[in-house]
Enzyme design. Sequence first.
Site: not given
Ligand code: SAH
Ligand code: SF4
Length: 348
Positions: A97, A110, A117, A121, A124, A167-168, A199, A222-224, A298, A341
């Site tokens: 996407e 984006c 991936c 996570c 995600c 993806g990462e 990211s 992405s710390l969280h 989200n 994502c």
């Molecule tokens: N893999 C990379 C980049 C893609 S994800 C990464 O993880 O950073 C891009 C961003 O979207 C990241 O910060 C990720 O933590 C966040 N993300 C993924 N799923 C999400 C969701 N359901 N709600 C909010 N942010 C989300």
């Molecule tokens: Fe992959 Fe980023 Fe989603 Fe984590 S948040 S599963 S690293 S795309």
Amino acid sequence: MSNLNNAELFYDLSYSKLEAVLATWNQPSFRAHQIWQGVYQKLWHTPEQFTMLPKTLREKLFSFFSFSSLTANRVVTSPDQETIKTLFILPDDYAIEAVLMKYEQRRTLCISTQAGCAMGCVFCATGQMGFKRHLSAGEIVEQVLYYARMLKLEDEKVTNIVLMGMGEPFHNYDATLKAIDLLNDANGFGLGARRFTISTVGLVPMIRKFADEERQINLAISLHATTNEERTSLLPINKKYSIEQVLEACRYYVTKTNRRITFEWALIAGKNDSEATAKHLAHLLHGMLCHVNVIPLNPTSQSIYQPSSKEQTRLFQQTLEKAGIPCTIRLRRGIEIQAGCGQLATRY
Ligand code: SAH
Ligand code: SF4
């Protein structure tokens, strides 16, 4: 002449490789420049558009190289027309996407770096789908050209690119950086390095490698979460690279590049959105040239987590700001069109 299915994707070529190919075809060197400008400045992608090339060369070019590997399968536009998400199908039938977000003068894309991936996570949609494969540099570039052509019809241009789709990016480091270099090339697409943001989930060796390259590209992490236990429960990769290691690599990046680093924080109700967590985060980031982007989660069908309330989001932001850490709230624009994502691809 139609594209051969197994023809090499043109957007995987560097300029010097194109020059080398044309030399083997006994073409004068200015042809490389003409073709490059045609593809990356005029945004051409069909033989008929390359009118300045002799017909035989045009045919040869389009039989040796493919100029299209992505098939737009679904295009979804938000009700306000400001977010346009496209589901692309790759030649091997995987789905990825990319999203265009229009905001004031900005035209931000984006884009994806992998199909699926490997990082898993829990919140995600892409992570829950698992890893399919890496994208090539050309497949990353083509997502941009697709939208650039769309914008060109309205006399507009891509202004920013975030590698935050599926993806990462640091798991596919070389192809990601190669794609950025191709799009950055001043003789071609010419988008400035500072317009890109990578990211990453926090692959420590790659953050350090990236720091050593001392590039002008923006970096977001992405710390969280502020404790290893919490972070591991959301981002399994934290077992391998702890918060301490990630933050140390971030400080190294800032020292090396003098660039401000961004921390991404998806606010999850009752999980990582308390005032105490915000204070702990401010403590961890103290003294670092950085800022925090909070995004209300989200929600996805696969996970139990819910976004924080507006009030809690404001409180989290204010707590950070009071402690001296700049913090912006990013609205998840496009939730109504599954622009989170991986959400369209999961359904495909
Ligand atoms: N893999 C990379 C980049 C893609 S994800 C990464 O993880 O950073 C891009 C961003 O979207 C990241 O910060 C990720 O933590 C966040 N993300 C993924 N799923 C999400 C969701 N359901 N709600 C909010 N942010 C989300
Ligand atoms: Fe992959 Fe980023 Fe989603 Fe984590 S948040 S599963 S690293 S795309």
